[in-house]
Design an enzyme around this catalytic site. Structure first.
Site, PDB file in Angstrom:
ATOM      1  N   CYS A 149      68.327 -79.004   7.674  1.00 13.34           N
ATOM      2  CA  CYS A 149      69.656 -80.234   7.342  1.00 13.34           C
ATOM      3  C   CYS A 149      70.312 -79.154   6.073  1.00 13.34           C
ATOM      4  O   CYS A 149      70.313 -79.715   4.821  1.00 13.34           O
ATOM      5  CB  CYS A 149      69.529 -81.481   7.358  1.00 13.34           C
ATOM      6  SG  CYS A 149      70.240 -82.399   7.271  1.00 13.34           S
ATOM      7  N   CYS A 171      71.977 -82.319   3.804  1.00 15.77           N
ATOM      8  CA  CYS A 171      71.255 -82.967   2.917  1.00 15.77           C
ATOM      9  C   CYS A 171      70.565 -81.911   1.705  1.00 15.77           C
ATOM     10  O   CYS A 171      70.455 -82.308   0.756  1.00 15.77           O
ATOM     11  CB  CYS A 171      69.427 -83.511   3.660  1.00 15.77           C
ATOM     12  SG  CYS A 171      69.997 -84.031   4.997  1.00 15.77           S
ATOM     13  N   ASP A 172      70.155 -80.272   2.047  1.00 15.82           N
ATOM     14  CA  ASP A 172      70.237 -79.276   1.313  1.00 15.82           C
ATOM     15  C   ASP A 172      71.155 -78.484   0.679  1.00 15.82           C
ATOM     16  O   ASP A 172      70.612 -77.920   0.344  1.00 15.82           O
ATOM     17  CB  ASP A 172      68.479 -78.909   2.283  1.00 15.82           C
ATOM     18  CG  ASP A 172      67.856 -79.537   2.078  1.00 15.82           C
ATOM     19  OD1 ASP A 172      67.775 -80.545   1.496  1.00 15.82           O
ATOM     20  OD2 ASP A 172      66.991 -79.466   3.242  1.00 15.82           O
TER      21      ASP A 172
END
Ligand code: NAP
Length: 332
Positions: free
Chosen positions: A138, A141-142
Site C-alpha cells: 500500500c 499508506c506507507d
C-alpha cells in the site's frame, strides 16, 4: 440463544456492500452489514479516485465516509470488527451467519467480501513484510516512510501506476518493474507515468520485461533481485523498499463448502441476477466471477443484488428460473 432475524445480511461493507445497503434500507428492509475491519475495504487504500461519476477527485476514505453516512440515514445497521466465519442454509430457508460467538439470521444474504492483495511469492517477501522492514502492498499508506529513499514498485496495472506516481512524491527514486513491455493500466495513467519519467532529473525509472525474483537484506530490505525475462540477465538492484501491486485475490476462504467457488476462489453466479448456487444468497463486487473490479461496478453490483432479492422474496422459486427477459425493470 436469542437470534434476531434480519431481512438481509450483507457480508462486507465495501462499495458493493454499501451500495446494496443503500437500496435495501431505503426499501425498509431490516438490513445488517457485517464488516471484518472497518467500512471501505480496499478503496480505503486509494488516495485518488477520478473515475467515480460526479466527483472530479476524491480519496477512498472520504468517499466511503459519505457512503456510510448515507446508509446510516436510512437505518442500515453496520457492525465493524465483525468477521464472518461460517454460513449455513437452514431448513426454513433462512441463512445463519456466524460471527465470533454470535449468530445472525437473514432471510437473504448478499456476499460482498471484496478482495485482498496478491503476493509475488518470492523469497524475502514474507520476511520483510511491513513498511518498517521494507515490503509493502500500500503506497498510499506507507509512502511517507520512504521519504528520500529508493524503492522498487512491482506491477503494471492501474493500482501500480497510481501508486508509483504517489510514491514518487516521497521517495528519491522509484523504479517501476513490469513483467511485460506494455502496461495494463488505463492509457491516461500510463501517459502520466511516462511523461513524469521523461522529465529531466526524474526520480522515476521504468524497467520493462522484468520480474523481481527475490527481496534481500539484513533485518530490512537492501536490494531486490531483478531478472529480465527476455535476456535472462539478472542484477542485484539496491533499494530500501519493495512495493508490490500485482492484483487482487478474492476474500472467500470462509465460503469454501458453502457456495460454489472457482479454482481461484471467485464466487460463481449467474452474473445477470447475481444469484449463487444457494437460494437466497446473492453476490456483489470484486469477489464474483466476471467482475470488472471497478468501484462503480462494485456499487452497481450491490444495487442489482438489492433489487433482485425483492424478486426472491416475492417468489422463492424464481431462484431456479433461467436468466431471460421475464424480469424487466420495474418488475421487481
Ligand atoms: P490488475 O489490473 O490485475 O494488474 C495487476 C498487474 O500486476 C498487471 O500489470 C500484471 O501483469 C501484474 N502481475 C500480476 N501477477 C504478477 C506477478 N506474479 N509478477 C509480476 N507482475 C504480476 O490489478 P490492480 O492494478 O490491482 O487492479 C485491480 C482492478 O482494480 C483492475 O480492474 C483495475 O482496473 C481496478 N482499479 C481501478 C482503479 C481506477 O480506475 N482508478 C484504480 C486501481 C485499481 P500483466 O499485465 O502482465 O498481467
Amino acid at each position: 440463544m436469542n437470534e434476531t432475524l434480519y431481512d438481509v445480511i450483507i457480508v462486507g461493507a465495501g462499495p458493493a456492500g454499501l451500495g446494496a445497503a443503500l437500496y435495501t434500507s431505503r426499501d425498509r428492509l431490516k438490513t445488517l452489514m457485517l464488516e471484518k475491519l472497518m467500512p471501505g475495504g480496499q478503496i480505503n487504500n486509494t488516495n485518488r479516485i477520478e473515475n467515480y461519476p460526479g466527483f472530479d477527485k476524491i480519496d477512498g476514505p472520504g468517499l466511503i465516509e459519505r457512503m456510510q453516512k448515507q446508509v446510516d440515514t436510512f437505518g442500515a445497521e453496520v457492525k465493524s470488527a465483525s468477521e464472518v466465519t461460517k454460513l449455513e442454509k437452514r431448513e426454513d430457508g433462512n441463512i445463519a451467519v456466524s460471527c465470533d460467538s454470535q449468530i445472525y439470521v437473514g432471510r437473504a444474504v448478499i456476499l460482498a467480501p471484496g478482495s485482498n492483495y496478491r503476493h509475488l511469492g518470492v523469497p524475502g517477501e514474507d520476511e520483510f513484510r511491513n513498511a518498517g522492514a521494507g515490503v509493502s502492498y500500500c503506497g498510499t499508506c506507507d509512502a511517507p516512510f520512504f521519504r528520500e529513499r529508493e524503492v522498487v514498485s512491482v506491477g503494471g496495472g492501474n493500482t501500480a501506476i497510481e501508486e508509483a506516481l504517489h510514491l514518487a512524491k516521497y521517495a528519491s527514486k522509484v523504479t517501476v518493474v513490469h513483467r511485460r513491455d506494455e502496461f495494463r493500466a488505463d492509457k491516461i495513467l500510463v501517459e502520466e507515468l511516462l511523461a513524469k519519467a521523461n522529465e529531466p532529473d526524474s526520480n522515476l525509472v521504468i524497467k520493462y520485461d522484468t520480474v523481481a525474483t527475490a527481496i534481500e537484506g539484513d533485518g530490512k530490505v537492501q536490494s531486490a533481485k531483478l531478472k529480465n525475462v527476455k535476456t535472462g540477465a539478472e542484477e542485484d538492484y539496491p533499494c530500501d523498499g519493495v512495493f508490490i501491486f500485482v492484483g487482487m485475490e478474492p476474500n472467500t476462504d470462509f465460503l469454501k463448502g458453502f457456495v460454489e467457488l472457482t479454482d481461484s476462489g471467485f464466487i460463481k453466479c449467474d452474473c445477470a441476477y447475481l444469484r449463487t448456487n444457494v437460494p437466497g444468497v446473492f453476490v456483489a463486487g470484486d469477489c464474483r466471477i466476471g467482475a470488472a473490479m471497478q468501484l462503480v461496478t462494485a456499487v452497481a453490483d450491490g444495487v442489482n443484488a438489492a433489487l433482485m432479492l425483492k424478486q426472491y422474496f416475492r417468489d422463492p422459486d424464481w431462484w431456479n428460473s433461467p436468466v431471460d427477459d421475464a424480469l424487466q425493470p420495474g418488475g421487481w
